[in-house]
Scaffold this motif. Structure first.
Motif, PDB file in Angstrom:
ATOM      1  N   VAL C 327       0.838  -1.200   0.000  1.00 35.06           N
ATOM      2  CA  VAL C 327       0.000   0.000   0.000  1.00 35.06           C
ATOM      3  C   VAL C 327       0.872   1.248   0.000  1.00 35.06           C
ATOM      4  CG1 VAL C 327      -1.695   1.333   1.313  1.00 35.06           C
ATOM      5  CG2 VAL C 327      -1.898  -1.154   1.155  1.00 35.06           C
ATOM      6  N   VAL C 328       1.909   1.205   0.813  1.00 23.53           N
ATOM      7  CA  VAL C 328       2.787   2.373   0.904  1.00 23.53           C
ATOM      8  C   VAL C 328       3.346   2.742  -0.464  1.00 23.53           C
ATOM      9  CG1 VAL C 328       4.984   3.209   1.828  1.00 23.53           C
ATOM     10  CG2 VAL C 328       3.404   1.915   3.284  1.00 23.53           C
ATOM     11  N   PHE C 329       3.752   1.757  -1.209  1.00 24.31           N
ATOM     12  CA  PHE C 329       4.393   2.052  -2.484  1.00 24.31           C
ATOM     13  C   PHE C 329       3.431   2.085  -3.672  1.00 24.31           C
ATOM     14  CE2 PHE C 329       7.992   0.417   0.055  1.00 24.31           C
ATOM     15  CZ  PHE C 329       8.794   1.550  -0.027  1.00 24.31           C
ATOM     16  N   PHE C 330       2.483   1.143  -3.676  1.00 22.88           N
ATOM     17  CA  PHE C 330       1.660   0.991  -4.878  1.00 22.88           C
ATOM     18  C   PHE C 330       0.161   1.195  -4.636  1.00 22.88           C
ATOM     19  CE2 PHE C 330       5.372  -1.829  -5.161  1.00 22.88           C
ATOM     20  CZ  PHE C 330       5.996  -1.295  -6.277  1.00 22.88           C
ATOM     21  N   GLY C 331      -0.195   1.737  -3.483  1.00 16.08           N
ATOM     22  CA  GLY C 331      -1.620   1.930  -3.201  1.00 16.08           C
ATOM     23  C   GLY C 331      -2.297   2.775  -4.270  1.00 16.08           C
ATOM     24  N   TRP C 332      -3.547   2.464  -4.558  1.00 12.83           N
ATOM     25  CA  TRP C 332      -4.319   3.246  -5.520  1.00 12.83           C
ATOM     26  C   TRP C 332      -5.791   2.889  -5.349  1.00 12.83           C
ATOM     27  CZ3 TRP C 332      -3.095   6.818  -9.468  1.00 12.83           C
ATOM     28  CH2 TRP C 332      -4.187   7.210 -10.256  1.00 12.83           C
ATOM     29  N   ALA C 333      -6.508   3.797  -4.726  1.00 15.53           N
ATOM     30  CA  ALA C 333      -7.953   3.603  -4.620  1.00 15.53           C
ATOM     31  C   ALA C 333      -8.553   4.966  -4.426  1.00 15.53           C
ATOM     32  CB  ALA C 333      -8.302   2.690  -3.450  1.00 15.53           C
ATOM     33  N   THR C 334      -9.602   5.221  -5.180  1.00 16.06           N
ATOM     34  CA  THR C 334     -10.061   6.602  -5.259  1.00 16.06           C
ATOM     35  C   THR C 334     -11.249   6.904  -4.366  1.00 16.06           C
ATOM     36  OG1 THR C 334      -9.276   6.528  -7.519  1.00 16.06           O
ATOM     37  CG2 THR C 334     -10.639   8.416  -6.911  1.00 16.06           C
ATOM     38  N   TYR C 335     -12.170   5.950  -4.231  1.00 21.06           N
ATOM     39  CA  TYR C 335     -13.422   6.269  -3.554  1.00 21.06           C
ATOM     40  C   TYR C 335     -13.650   5.536  -2.243  1.00 21.06           C
ATOM     41  CZ  TYR C 335     -14.193   7.963  -8.276  1.00 21.06           C
ATOM     42  OH  TYR C 335     -14.052   8.583  -9.472  1.00 21.06           O
ATOM     43  N   THR C 336     -12.708   4.728  -1.837  1.00 15.59           N
ATOM     44  CA  THR C 336     -12.966   3.914  -0.652  1.00 15.59           C
ATOM     45  C   THR C 336     -12.769   4.683   0.645  1.00 15.59           C
ATOM     46  OG1 THR C 336     -10.684   3.188  -0.791  1.00 15.59           O
ATOM     47  CG2 THR C 336     -12.337   1.714  -1.718  1.00 15.59           C
ATOM     48  N   ASN C 337     -11.967   5.714   0.629  1.00 11.29           N
ATOM     49  CA  ASN C 337     -11.743   6.517   1.821  1.00 11.29           C
ATOM     50  C   ASN C 337     -12.139   7.963   1.535  1.00 11.29           C
ATOM     51  OD1 ASN C 337      -9.647   5.135   4.078  1.00 11.29           O
ATOM     52  ND2 ASN C 337      -9.869   4.062   2.134  1.00 11.29           N
ATOM     53  N   ASP C 338     -12.123   8.771   2.557  1.00 10.35           N
ATOM     54  CA  ASP C 338     -12.502  10.165   2.342  1.00 10.35           C
ATOM     55  C   ASP C 338     -11.596  10.798   1.300  1.00 10.35           C
ATOM     56  OD1 ASP C 338     -14.402   9.736   4.179  1.00 10.35           O
ATOM     57  OD2 ASP C 338     -13.308  10.644   5.848  1.00 10.35           O
ATOM     58  N   GLU C 339     -10.316  10.490   1.382  1.00  7.98           N
ATOM     59  CA  GLU C 339      -9.401  10.994   0.362  1.00  7.98           C
ATOM     60  C   GLU C 339      -8.860   9.830  -0.450  1.00  7.98           C
ATOM     61  OE1 GLU C 339      -6.383  13.519   1.739  1.00  7.98           O
ATOM     62  OE2 GLU C 339      -7.780  14.817   2.843  1.00  7.98           O
ATOM     63  N   PRO C 340      -8.587  10.066  -1.713  1.00  8.16           N
ATOM     64  CA  PRO C 340      -8.015   8.980  -2.529  1.00  8.16           C
ATOM     65  C   PRO C 340      -6.723   8.472  -1.916  1.00  8.16           C
ATOM     66  CG  PRO C 340      -8.656  10.825  -3.913  1.00  8.16           C
ATOM     67  CD  PRO C 340      -8.816  11.296  -2.488  1.00  8.16           C
ATOM     68  N   ILE C 341      -6.507   7.186  -2.025  1.00  7.48           N
ATOM     69  CA  ILE C 341      -5.268   6.581  -1.540  1.00  7.48           C
ATOM     70  C   ILE C 341      -4.292   6.490  -2.700  1.00  7.48           C
ATOM     71  CG2 ILE C 341      -4.258   4.428  -0.738  1.00  7.48           C
ATOM     72  CD1 ILE C 341      -6.839   3.985   0.865  1.00  7.48           C
ATOM     73  N   ARG C 342      -3.072   6.970  -2.466  1.00 10.24           N
ATOM     74  CA  ARG C 342      -2.055   6.890  -3.513  1.00 10.24           C
ATOM     75  C   ARG C 342      -0.740   6.443  -2.893  1.00 10.24           C
ATOM     76  NH1 ARG C 342      -5.870   7.027  -6.150  1.00 10.24           N
ATOM     77  NH2 ARG C 342      -6.660   8.624  -7.550  1.00 10.24           N
ATOM     78  N   GLY C 343      -0.193   5.351  -3.390  1.00  8.04           N
ATOM     79  CA  GLY C 343       1.121   4.905  -2.929  1.00  8.04           C
ATOM     80  C   GLY C 343       2.213   5.858  -3.394  1.00  8.04           C
ATOM     81  N   ILE C 344       3.384   5.717  -2.815  1.00  9.46           N
ATOM     82  CA  ILE C 344       4.488   6.631  -3.120  1.00  9.46           C
ATOM     83  C   ILE C 344       4.801   6.666  -4.610  1.00  9.46           C
ATOM     84  CG2 ILE C 344       6.966   6.995  -2.763  1.00  9.46           C
ATOM     85  CD1 ILE C 344       6.555   5.879   0.083  1.00  9.46           C
ATOM     86  N   PHE C 345       4.748   5.512  -5.263  1.00  7.01           N
ATOM     87  CA  PHE C 345       5.044   5.468  -6.690  1.00  7.01           C
ATOM     88  C   PHE C 345       3.948   6.104  -7.543  1.00  7.01           C
ATOM     89  CE2 PHE C 345       8.145   1.648  -6.627  1.00  7.01           C
ATOM     90  CZ  PHE C 345       9.073   2.455  -5.986  1.00  7.01           C
ATOM     91  N   PHE C 346       2.807   6.334  -6.923  1.00 10.31           N
ATOM     92  CA  PHE C 346       1.711   6.943  -7.668  1.00 10.31           C
ATOM     93  C   PHE C 346       1.427   8.343  -7.126  1.00 10.31           C
ATOM     94  CE2 PHE C 346       0.156   2.345  -8.175  1.00 10.31           C
ATOM     95  CZ  PHE C 346       0.913   2.173  -9.318  1.00 10.31           C
ATOM     96  N   GLY C 347       2.464   8.963  -6.625  1.00 10.36           N
ATOM     97  CA  GLY C 347       2.300  10.346  -6.186  1.00 10.36           C
ATOM     98  C   GLY C 347       1.930  10.528  -4.729  1.00 10.36           C
TER      99      GLY C 347
END
Ligand SMILES: Nc1ncnc2c1ncn2[C@@H]1O[C@H](COP(=O)(O)OP(=O)(O)O)[C@@H](O)[C@H]1O
Ligand SMILES: Nc1ncnc2c1ncn2[C@@H]1O[C@H](COP(=O)(O)OP(=O)(O)O)[C@@H](O)[C@H]1O
Ligand SMILES: Nc1ncnc2c1ncn2[C@@H]1O[C@H](COP(=O)(O)OP(=O)(O)O)[C@@H](O)[C@H]1O
Lengths: 112, 407, 407, 407, 112, 112
Positions: C327-347
């Motif tokens: 998750v830390v590096f490659f997390g990516w989920a837009t609507y599951t939490n209040d804010e989009p989740i983005r791993g380090i590699f995805f900004g």
């Protein structure tokens, strides 16, 4: 040639096999058997009902050896299989009148 | 249009039914694992086929006999739900359809009959079992179900508490199994031990899950009572396990795994009539007591010389009674019923004791007696016991197969 | 009155709990199948009895310690939910009752302890296990649960992501199992192979179903997150299987069925902290990586000489870490939490890395250390290991029964 | 905001998916139990790995090919749902998310491929199976799925009734298994009997539960049709069991337990296309007929000399056809569809017969033919059959392990 | 009378039985055994841990035959059981001093 | 000493054991075997396919007895194992050339 048969405790198979291998006995045949003797069977209780097993698990080993080695092999087995508790088992020898190795067709002591 | 609560209710009852269905293979494995290798298959067949035989008669006239309009409190009108004709429109606009109800109640009927297979273990002709299961459902379960679940005389006149079938399901099948075992006489060879405890554990585990559907589904929806009874069912199963094991540890010095599995079921049976009537402490204590009590019942039952070897009598019969009596004395639940439930020791009315004793007595005597009569009459007319030769090799002789071939 | 979403939520959580319950026999069979024939029953007993022992203390003070009012961030107030007294009224008018919450959390606590049985395989006194399970839950799980699920210092001060218990459940039990195994020392005879792979497969399959309830239920209802995590859980289990098998194929030339089953669980463990934080591709990749990584961990762990033969450490400990770090590096989920989740590699922000490492480090060190201390102290006071003689015939010596009798 | 019905629907579909997932170990045990001890593991591996291989391609392009925008009625657009990109927002405000849909359909695709493992029993290279499963899903299932479940030419132009995949799932896999078996040729040693009937029973029982999710979930929610089809599914499984056993009793004089288990599945397969199109009586009768018919099909199939030993052809192929044809002649359901369903014998239009025959014919011929071609082409290029030596000891040679070690 | 004992590969039981039946040998007794000899045991890997089995599954056959047929029976077995690979097994003969058929009480060669 | 070997019906193990114990025979070794003889194997039908088992389950008992008791022991076994139906089995005797009790190292008849 002689056929040496030993009925021993299950957990003694490994040491006996090892001891025989060290003596240069290169082959043997093993089977699971159930024994009964001075040693009593055991009881398991299932919901208050007792089931008694008359027989206890033992292992039987059959080894064919040249007649002259029979005594020594028996001693080796006895030494390796002994725990000193009741139920240690028996070793016996019987005469053979012939032996063939299936793969090669060799006969007699060569086939051992 | 249906109310919104009802829409959610349907979702949960669909689930409840689905997991209750798994109780059948669960029970088959539980019983089959306890059987010797030579009558595993017969046990499977007895448990599972009720889903065919009993289902058919339930659809034809059983549902009417249980929940149909009461004919004088004795029995429901058998014609009331004949194949659901005329009841299919309900639920078209959302909410409960009667089809779901029918399916759920069918499973109740089937599982009750399946439990009785315990009493036939290892010695009953398979054809006789098929006939017996149909007759028993008709003469024992449908009337009892009507008295308890429907508008029968018992529920109308007697003040007793039975949440989810402690009487009509568990006591009926437990005493039914005993009656059948007495009528059949013991097996010739009693020296078979449970052949596979992994199957027993698996069966017990599945049954536990199914019981969540059974007790939680009896709440009729995704409501307060469902959430409450799911909790008590969980807790009583857990301590039932400990109660049985504690008794064994005390008696034999060792807690066994068959005891553990039996204790789970004992706790679950005991919580069935009581799931909405005890608080968390009550559920924990009831489970433990039931487990220990059933363990003790298994022991003295063994001495009666009746060969009811899978112990439906001790587990379901005695376990059910323990649960029902626990409510009478120690019940405590405030919001699950219209009025708070209070056992006698917590200020409740002693009248519940008499009502409960009547309900228990009627159920047990009726189930035992009628079962024994059915079995005896069937035996005279069609000879329900297998021959001695068949008994030695039951699976092969009755079903033409054996359970395992590890070669 | 409850909102309509909440009514549907209750229906799903009832279901989730029901299937999570089946994880216990699932785990028992998974572990029991991997054991040798002489200690199947002991494994069953260790896994299942937590549902009795841990349940009791959870109801008494555990729920308070986990989710009760925080006493300085260290631990919840043990008295807060004592037997649910004072919490029973919630949900009477519809919607969630606290009883359901309690039951669900009870299962979390129990399963965490059950997983640790891996570290005790084949050599721990059964009475010692019963005591250990209660102490461990109190000293390790309840605090960790409070820090992660409750208002403890970790969740309050550290920014980390753990969807459904990658830390408090899986890493805690994985490192706990390792600590227990180290404290106990290895078995005398390590030459036993898994005695029944069908039981292992069945166990893994049941666990997978249960995980749907575990992860889907953590969403708290029949909402977007539940649907999302059910999907990611399905995908990661599927590719976890392939990852483990691919590693084996690469190393030994053959993909095994034990590997397949282990890979499923590895993928499921890894997705647990990450189920709401990866997209479908992420779930597929994470599963595969976790499967392969755990396969590799099993191999080098075997070389450490620690006899933790059922590999809870590799599967739950290492698997959990893989998921969290993914998750830390490659997390990516837009609507599951209040804010989009983005791993380090995805900004995403690198700060998540430090938070995650702290959470992992704290959990693993705390779990390993305290477990080891508990086991050592118990060993000094009551001697927790069985005698050599008992070890050879464990099921019979500890439980008085053996698993099978096929005669 | 979602409508309240939809909220409840989500709760039920989450459940349905969860229990459908258990069908995979269920099928693995059903097939594995019927295999000889030497190829249990291989059967497990073939059935389970579809959850990895087929899942991956389903997420990449399968979902698009099945339900994506139709390219001329032939196939859906493979790019339409590539990894769900662009579809994730749906359901954020409550109600159905597309992720759930994707997960549910993934399971349909996987189970269809898993069933075909029947045709490969005991003689297919494992790597070849992995490749085959991916190709088969792409060339056979995705198109058929599109024609039946999506906007393909079949559903657009032909008037046929298929409730939950009698064609694309059951007939496709049944005839696919036959095609694969024909292409592979028979095993060298046909003298292996089912090695564990308890595993078979367990598998069948799990499948039955899963079928509740399969058929009940196809209703799309916790609605009238779900409740209706759950009922018919229950009834047909029960009488399917009796139908198979009755046929055996008649032919051999003994009703077997393998027959019982097979009859359950036969009844379930037959009700799959018909679950919303028969009334309770119809479900009971259909189940019985299907059970008996499949029993008979097993017998004559054995004479064809094709070694398709787990009988996917007879059970899923023939069973599916029986169910579909039953609707044509005896269908009767009033409220499940927009218009009442009436079979030809109950006043329905004969046109349904032609439509149904076309749908069946297309499915069976397409599935058999393309499967055979795939297998033959693969065999030429990579040699899909194991060596004679490996065949004798399959589990060990392909997977490096054996299923049991009871010592 | 002689007791002929053969330890052979598992999958050779069927051909040996058939060959003996064709020779007119009307009965035999079979058991599963584990053997060890020049042929090595096999390894199974479970999650990276290797379990080696010292013993390999073999089948043992016991046949009682009239003394004069012993040679021929041994040859029949050897011919039917041979694959030429290592591990094919052994066949041996031992003397008997008596035989009874339980059902009838017949003694000696008549009881075979 | 003699080694008495009996191959009998499975369900006769208990009566034979009991009868031997009453005669004072204090130990024996048992194993599960598969037999084939005048008695035919049995058929199980699975979904219309018939599987025939050539072999039937039997039990083998090995008892070592002093040579002088051999006859009597054989008679005891035969009496206890007999049902009169085909498949009742055989009992035979073979010579031993030595016997040792593992626990004590005792030799010869003392070791029985
Ligand atoms: N007379 C006998 N013939 C054949 N086997 C025997 C005989 N007596 C004992 N055995 C075998 O030897 C095993 C050990 O014998 P037992 O009398 O219990 O102990 P011990 O040999 O130490 O006195 C038994 O379980 C049985 O298998
Ligand atoms: N000395 C022996 N005594 C008894 N059985 C033996 C002996 N040597 C070999 N065997 C049996 O014969 C089998 C085959 O023997 P092995 O030496 O592996 O091959 P081969 O007979 O082809 O040389 C072994 O597995 C074992 O069961
Ligand atoms: N020639 C033989 N050598 C070894 N065992 C035999 C022989 N003949 C029969 N047996 C054993 O005796 C058992 C019973 O023999 P069978 O011929 O079926 O019946 P019966 O002894 O009553 O004539 C067989 O199943 C087999 O185990």
């Amino acid at each position: 040639m002689k056929l040496i048969t030993a009925v021993i405790q299950r957990n003694k198979l490994e040491p006996v096999t090892k001891a025989l291998a060290e003596r240069g006995v290169g082959g043997l045949t093993v089977m699971d058997v159930q024994g009964y003797g001075s040693q009593k069977g055991r009881k398991e209780v299932f919901r208050g009902k007792t089931y008694e097993t008359t027989f206890l698990p033992k292992t039987r080993i059959d080894v064919i050896v040249p007649a002259e080695e029979a005594e020594a092999v028996i001693d080796t087995i006895v030494a390796a299989a002994k725990t000193g508790s009741i139920g240690d088992g028996k070793v016996w020898a019987s005469p053979l009148t012939g032996l063939v190795r299936v793969r090669t067709g060799e006969h007699g002591p060569d086939a051992i | 249009m249906a109310e919104m609560q009802e829409l959610a209710d349907v979702a949960w009852i669909l689930t409840a039914l689905t997991v209750v269905l798994l109780m059948f293979p669960g029970l088959a494995l539980f019983y089959g694992g306890m059987s010797g290798t030579k009558n595993v298959l017969n046990m499977f067949a007895m448990v599972m086929t009720t889903l065919g035989t009993v289902t058919i008669i339930y659809v034809l006239f059983g549902h009417g006999m249980v929940v149909g309009e009461s004919l004088g409190g004795i029995i429901g009108n058998p014609l009331d739900y004949f194949g659901m004709v005329g009841h299919e429109e309900v639920g078209v606009d959302g909410g409960f359809a009667e089809t779901l109800d029918l399916a759920f109640f069918t499973l109740f009927a089937c599982i009750t009959v399946s439990i009785i297979a315990s009493g036939a273990m290892g010695r009953m002709k398979f054809s006789a079992w098929m006939v017996f299961s149909v007759i028993w459902a008709t003469l024992v379960y449908f009337p009892l179900g009507h008295w308890v679940f429907g508008d029968g005389w018992l529920s109308a006149n007697v003040n007793f508490h039975d949440y989810a079938g402690g009487t009509a399901v568990h006591m009926a099948s437990g005493f039914g199994a005993l009656g059948l075992a007495v009528a059949l006489g013991p097996r010739r060879n009693l020296q078979t031990r449970p052949h596979s405890l992994p199957l027993v554990l698996l069966g017990a585990g599945i049954l536990w899950m199914g019981w969540m559907g059974f007790n939680g589904g009896t709440a009729g929806g995704a409501n307060y009572v469902a959430q409450y009874t799911i909790m008590t069912t969980l807790f009583a199963g857990g301590t039932g396990m400990l109660g049985f094991m504690a008794f064994e540890k005390f008696r034999d010095g060792k807690a066994t795994v068959l005891g553990m599995c039996s204790g789970i079921i004992a706790g679950l049976v005991a919580i069935t009539p009581a799931a909405d009537a005890v608080d968390p402490f009550g559920a924990l204590v009831l489970g433990f007591i039931a487990g220990a009590f059933v363990a003790w019942a298994c022991t003295w039952k063994a001495k009666l010389g009746v060969d009811e070897s899978l112990d439906a009598f001790a587990v379901h019969g005695v376990g059910g009674i323990v649960g029902a009596m626990f409510v009478v004395f120690f019940g405590w639940a405030t919001y699950t019923n219209d009025e708070p439930i209070r056992g006698i020791f917590f200020g409740g009315d002693i009248s519940l004791l008499w009502g409960e004793l009547i309900a228990i007595g009627v159920t047990c005597i009726y189930a035992f007696g009628v079962t024994w009569i059915i079995a005896k009459v069937m035996d005279k007319t069609m000879n329900i016991r297998v021959s001695n030769e068949d008994e030695e090799d039951l699976d092969f002789k009755l079903h033409g197969q054996t359970a395992y071939d590890y070669n």
